[in-house]
Design an enzyme around this catalytic site. Structure first.
Site, PDB file in Angstrom:
ATOM      1  N   HIS A   8      -2.330  -4.876   1.446  1.00  0.00           N
ATOM      2  CA  HIS A   8      -3.005  -6.060   1.217  1.00  0.00           C
ATOM      3  C   HIS A   8      -3.043  -7.291   0.942  1.00  0.00           C
ATOM      4  O   HIS A   8      -2.451  -8.067   0.194  1.00  0.00           O
ATOM      5  CB  HIS A   8      -3.924  -5.536   0.169  1.00  0.00           C
ATOM      6  CG  HIS A   8      -4.660  -6.034  -0.220  1.00  0.00           C
ATOM      7  ND1 HIS A   8      -6.529  -5.721  -0.230  1.00  0.00           N
ATOM      8  CD2 HIS A   8      -5.230  -7.246  -1.346  1.00  0.00           C
ATOM      9  CE1 HIS A   8      -7.125  -7.138  -0.075  1.00  0.00           C
ATOM     10  NE2 HIS A   8      -6.874  -7.474  -1.698  1.00  0.00           N
ATOM     11  N   LYS A  20       0.298  -1.015  -0.060  1.00  0.00           N
ATOM     12  CA  LYS A  20       0.012   0.040   0.099  1.00  0.00           C
ATOM     13  C   LYS A  20       0.298   1.239   0.214  1.00  0.00           C
ATOM     14  O   LYS A  20       2.428   1.733   0.481  1.00  0.00           O
ATOM     15  CB  LYS A  20      -0.326  -0.090   1.052  1.00  0.00           C
ATOM     16  CG  LYS A  20      -2.716  -0.527   1.393  1.00  0.00           C
ATOM     17  CD  LYS A  20      -3.202  -1.460   2.108  1.00  0.00           C
ATOM     18  CE  LYS A  20      -4.157  -2.325   2.008  1.00  0.00           C
ATOM     19  NZ  LYS A  20      -5.375  -2.463   3.497  1.00  0.00           N
ATOM     20  N   GLU A  46      -9.598 -10.161  -7.829  1.00  0.00           N
ATOM     21  CA  GLU A  46      -8.613  -9.025  -7.482  1.00  0.00           C
ATOM     22  C   GLU A  46      -7.680  -8.944  -8.482  1.00  0.00           C
ATOM     23  O   GLU A  46      -7.357  -8.029  -8.902  1.00  0.00           O
ATOM     24  CB  GLU A  46      -8.411  -8.783  -5.815  1.00  0.00           C
ATOM     25  CG  GLU A  46      -9.139  -8.325  -4.901  1.00  0.00           C
ATOM     26  CD  GLU A  46      -8.805  -8.942  -3.427  1.00  0.00           C
ATOM     27  OE1 GLU A  46     -10.206  -8.672  -2.685  1.00  0.00           O
ATOM     28  OE2 GLU A  46      -7.949  -8.860  -4.023  1.00  0.00           O
ATOM     29  N   TYR A  88     -12.500  -2.138  -3.273  1.00  0.00           N
ATOM     30  CA  TYR A  88     -13.178  -2.027  -2.191  1.00  0.00           C
ATOM     31  C   TYR A  88     -15.076  -1.684  -2.150  1.00  0.00           C
ATOM     32  O   TYR A  88     -14.965  -1.307  -1.002  1.00  0.00           O
ATOM     33  CB  TYR A  88     -12.302  -0.911  -0.866  1.00  0.00           C
ATOM     34  CG  TYR A  88     -11.283  -1.113  -0.638  1.00  0.00           C
ATOM     35  CD1 TYR A  88     -10.641  -2.499  -0.171  1.00  0.00           C
ATOM     36  CD2 TYR A  88     -10.167  -0.941  -1.226  1.00  0.00           C
ATOM     37  CE1 TYR A  88      -9.480  -2.463  -0.075  1.00  0.00           C
ATOM     38  CE2 TYR A  88      -9.010  -0.750  -0.368  1.00  0.00           C
ATOM     39  CZ  TYR A  88      -8.623  -1.853  -0.101  1.00  0.00           C
ATOM     40  OH  TYR A  88      -7.521  -2.636   0.480  1.00  0.00           O
ATOM     41  N   ASN A 102      -1.356  -0.200   6.949  1.00  0.00           N
ATOM     42  CA  ASN A 102      -1.447  -1.623   7.640  1.00  0.00           C
ATOM     43  C   ASN A 102      -1.065  -1.697   6.219  1.00  0.00           C
ATOM     44  O   ASN A 102      -0.569  -3.175   6.055  1.00  0.00           O
ATOM     45  CB  ASN A 102      -2.880  -2.399   8.113  1.00  0.00           C
ATOM     46  CG  ASN A 102      -3.941  -2.647   6.468  1.00  0.00           C
ATOM     47  OD1 ASN A 102      -3.554  -2.079   6.386  1.00  0.00           O
ATOM     48  ND2 ASN A 102      -4.665  -3.500   7.666  1.00  0.00           N
TER      49      ASN A 102
HETATM   50  N1  UDP Z   1      -9.886  -0.514   8.315  1.00  0.00           N
HETATM   51  C1  UDP Z   1      -9.545   0.035   8.819  1.00  0.00           C
HETATM   52  N2  UDP Z   1     -10.787   0.658   9.442  1.00  0.00           N
HETATM   53  C2  UDP Z   1     -11.421  -1.154   9.990  1.00  0.00           C
HETATM   54  C3  UDP Z   1     -11.002  -1.868   8.909  1.00  0.00           C
HETATM   55  C4  UDP Z   1     -10.618  -1.722   8.063  1.00  0.00           C
HETATM   56  O1  UDP Z   1      -8.992   1.433   8.218  1.00  0.00           O
HETATM   57  O2  UDP Z   1     -11.516  -0.313  10.976  1.00  0.00           O
HETATM   58  C5  UDP Z   1      -8.547  -0.474   6.215  1.00  0.00           C
HETATM   59  C6  UDP Z   1      -7.781  -1.376   6.226  1.00  0.00           C
HETATM   60  O3  UDP Z   1      -6.549  -0.377   5.590  1.00  0.00           O
HETATM   61  C7  UDP Z   1      -7.922  -2.690   5.954  1.00  0.00           C
HETATM   62  C8  UDP Z   1      -8.271  -2.146   5.281  1.00  0.00           C
HETATM   63  O4  UDP Z   1      -9.858  -0.825   5.088  1.00  0.00           O
HETATM   64  O5  UDP Z   1      -6.564  -3.334   5.532  1.00  0.00           O
HETATM   65  C9  UDP Z   1     -10.316  -3.352   4.024  1.00  0.00           C
HETATM   66  O6  UDP Z   1     -10.285  -3.786   5.593  1.00  0.00           O
HETATM   67  P1  UDP Z   1     -10.623  -5.681   5.875  1.00  0.00           P
HETATM   68  O7  UDP Z   1     -11.185  -5.236   7.339  1.00  0.00           O
HETATM   69  O8  UDP Z   1     -10.561  -6.422   4.454  1.00  0.00           O
HETATM   70  O9  UDP Z   1      -8.637  -6.052   6.020  1.00  0.00           O
HETATM   71  P2  UDP Z   1      -7.663  -6.886   5.797  1.00  0.00           P
HETATM   72  O10 UDP Z   1      -8.528  -8.059   4.071  1.00  0.00           O
HETATM   73  O11 UDP Z   1      -7.116  -5.754   4.197  1.00  0.00           O
HETATM   74  O12 UDP Z   1      -7.143  -7.278   6.568  1.00  0.00           O
HETATM   75 MG    MG Z   2     -10.209  -7.524   3.653  1.00  0.00          MG
END
Ligand code: UDP
Ligand code: MG
Length: 139
Positions: free
Chosen positions: A117, A11, A128, A51, A114
């Protein structure tokens, strides 16, 4: 159907902080083969589509802003059990909860920013990957 492939993005924060090399090294060392890779920048429309599942969540606006603010590294990775093993390698969404030695524990700043991805299913890995790469760009 298990494809043994997953999709990842390093990212914008990972690119900004110069972590690309270290993260790719870790991905290689864990046994993933890179079958597609490029640096690209998502438009707002791209990020909203990618997203879309999160469009009703309170963090959606910030997520789109974050993911479009600079270039990313998009890649397709191959390994037996790729989706599950890669999720284990990156760690929990919130780096504060990510296991020791995971990419998010080592390189992520916060739940929002974070670092990386990883697809959450074989079906989404295929969707994706196709979002970012044509068939001729995947090896
Ligand atoms: N995210 C965020 N706040 C949250 C949950 C998710 O900003 O409470 C962001 C974070 O960058 C995350 C992305 O949205 O990686 C997608 O969320 P997901 O729940 O799919 O998490 P991932 O699969 O990336 O672990
Ligand atoms: Mg996810």
């Amino acid at each position: 159907m298990a494809t043994n492939r997953t999709f990842t993005m390093l990212k914008p924060d990972s690119v900004e902080k110069g972590y690309i090399g270290a993260i790719l090294e870790k991905i290689n060392a864990t046994g993933f083969r890179i079958v597609a890779m490029k640096m690209t920048q998502m438009t707002v429309a791209d990020a909203k589509e990618f997203y879309a599942i999160h469009s009703e969540r309170p963090f959606f606006g910030e997520l789109v802003e974050y993911m479009t603010r600079g270039p990313i590294i998009a890649a397709v990775l191959e390994k037996e059990n790729a989706v599950e093993d890669f999720r284990a390698l990156i760690g929990a969404t919130n780096p504060a909860e990510a296991a020791e030695g995971t990419i998010r524990k080592m390189y992520a700043a916060s739940m929002g920013e974070n670092a990386v991805h990883g697809s959450d299913s074989d079906e989404n890995a295929a969707i994706e990957s196709a979002f970012h790469f044509s068939g001729r760009e995947m090896f």
